[in-house]
Design a protein around this motif. Structure first.
Motif, short mmCIF file in Angstrom:
data_model
loop_
_atom_site.label_atom_id
_atom_site.label_comp_id
_atom_site.label_asym_id
_atom_site.label_seq_id
_atom_site.Cartn_x
_atom_site.Cartn_y
_atom_site.Cartn_z
N SER A 199 1.47 -0.41 -5.25
CA SER A 199 0.66 -1.86 -5.73
C SER A 199 0.75 -1.84 -7.08
O SER A 199 0.33 -1.28 -8.03
CB SER A 199 -0.58 -1.60 -5.19
N GLY A 200 1.40 -3.11 -7.60
CA GLY A 200 1.46 -3.47 -8.93
C GLY A 200 2.54 -2.64 -9.67
O GLY A 200 3.26 -1.85 -9.17
N GLU A 201 2.39 -2.44 -11.05
CA GLU A 201 3.19 -1.59 -11.92
C GLU A 201 3.24 -0.23 -11.62
O GLU A 201 2.24 0.28 -11.73
CB GLU A 201 3.02 -2.25 -13.34
N SER A 219 -0.86 0.72 -10.46
CA SER A 219 -2.09 0.18 -10.31
C SER A 219 -3.07 0.53 -9.24
O SER A 219 -2.57 0.24 -8.10
CB SER A 219 -1.77 -1.45 -10.46
N THR A 242 -6.41 1.64 -12.96
CA THR A 242 -5.14 1.71 -12.96
C THR A 242 -4.69 3.43 -13.28
O THR A 242 -5.45 3.71 -14.35
CB THR A 242 -4.24 1.20 -14.05
#
Length: 283
Positions: A199-201, A219, A242
Motif C-alpha cells: 500500500s503506497g510508497e 504507507s 507510514t
C-alpha cells in the motif's frame, strides 16, 4: 571665325567685371573652364587674365582642401576599423579565457568524482571538453573513457527510496514510490522477483541475515516476504502511520520498524507477532 555662343558671351561679360573683392565673385566650374579656353584662343588683358588666374587658384585650393578632408576621413575610418577589430579580438580572447577556465574547473571536478560517481564524472568530462578543448579536459575525457561501464537497474516507474544487498551473492532488493519491491540479479541487471500488493510508497527494504526473508516498510504497513518467490509471509500490524524504516537483528529472530506515528516496534521474525513497543518519541 565662328560667332561666339551665348555661353561664351556670358563668360565675356563675367570677365569684364571689376576685380573681385570676395571669393564668391570669382569664376568656377564651366564658366572658369570656358574663360580659360577664351584666354588661350584670343589672349586677354592683364586684369582679366589675373581674374582668371585668381579664379583658377581658388578652385585648385578648394580641390586641395577637399582632398585633405577625404584623406583625413579615410584615415579616421581606417583607425575606427582597426579599433573595432582590436575590441573584437579582445572580446573573443576574454570569452575564450573564461571558457578555458570553466573547462578546467569541470575537468578538476570530474577527477574528484571519478571514484565516487563515475557517471557524473563522465558527464562533467564531456562538458569540460565541449566548453573548451583544454589539455585538462582532454585528459579527463581520456581517463573517464577507460572506466568500466556501470550497470543500471531499470524497471521502477518512480523514485527508488531504499536498496539492500542480500547475504546471498549477487542479489539486491530495491523499494520504490511506485509501490513495488524488485529483487535483482546484480550480474545480469535483470529482475528476479517482484513484490506486489504493497500500500503506497515503499520507504524501506531489508534482508534477513540468511537472505531468505525481505522486510518492507511502506504507507501504513510493514510486511515480511519470501525473498525467492516474492510472496507475502506475514504482516507486521500495529503502526498507525507510514513506516519509514525496517531492519533485522543480527541473529535474524527480530525485526525492528520505525514509523511516522512516533513509535518503534520490535517483532518476532518467524510469527510476525509484536514483542515490544518503544514509545516516547514526540515526532
Amino acid at each position: 571665325m565662328a560667332a561666339p555662343t551665348d555661353r561664351s558671351a556670358a563668360v565675356r561679360a563675367a570677365l569684364r567685371t571689376p576685380t573681385p573683392r570676395y571669393p564668391g565673385d570669382l569664376l568656377a566650374g564651366t564658366a572658369l573652364a570656358e574663360g580659360i579656353d577664351l584666354s588661350r584662343e584670343h589672349g586677354l588683358p592683364d586684369d582679366i587674365a589675373g581674374f582668371l588666374t585668381a579664379s583658377r587658384q581658388r578652385q585648385e585650393a578648394i580641390a586641395q582642401r577637399r582632398r585633405r578632408v577625404i584623406t583625413v576621413l579615410a584615415t579616421l575610418l581606417v583607425l575606427a576599423l582597426l579599433a573595432g577589430a582590436g575590441a573584437l579580438w579582445q572580446w573573443q580572447t576574454a570569452v575564450a579565457q573564461r571558457a578555458a577556465a570553466l573547462s578546467r574547473r569541470l575537468a578538476t571536478e570530474s577527477g574528484t568524482l571519478i571514484n565516487v560517481n563515475p557517471d557524473l564524472s563522465s558527464l562533467l568530462a564531456v562538458q569540460a571538453y565541449r566548453t573548451s578543448r583544454t589539455p585538462e579536459a582532454l585528459a579527463s575525457l581520456r581517463t573517464d573513457a577507460y572506466l568500466p561501464p556501470g550497470r543500471r537497474l531499470l524497471g521502477h516507474s518512480d523514485a527508488v527510496n531504499s536498496v539492500a544487498f542480500s547475504s546471498k551473492s549477487h542479489t539486491l532488493a530495491t523499494g520504490s514510490s511506485d509501490g513495488t519491491v524488485r529483487v535483482w540479479d546484480t550480474d545480469s541487471g535483470k529482475t528476479r522477483t517482484r513484490l506486489r500488493g504493497l500500500s503506497g510508497e515503499v520507504n524501506s527494504v531489508a534482508f534477513s541475515p540468511d537472505g531468505a526473508t525481505i522486510a518492507t516498510g511502506s504507507s501504513y504497513s510493514a510486511w515480511l516476504w519470501d525473498a525467492d518467490t516474492g510472496k507475502p509471509r506475514t504482516p507486521l500490524t500495529g503502526h498507525t502511520d507510514t513506516v519509514f524504516s525496517v531492519v533485522f537483528s543480527p541473529d535474524g529472530h527480530t525485526v525492528a520498524t520505525a514509523g511516522a506515528d512516533g513509535t518503534a516496534r520490535l517483532w518476532d521474525a518467524a510469527t510476525g507477532k509484536p514483542r515490544a513497543k518503544l514509545a516516547g518519541h514526540t515526532a
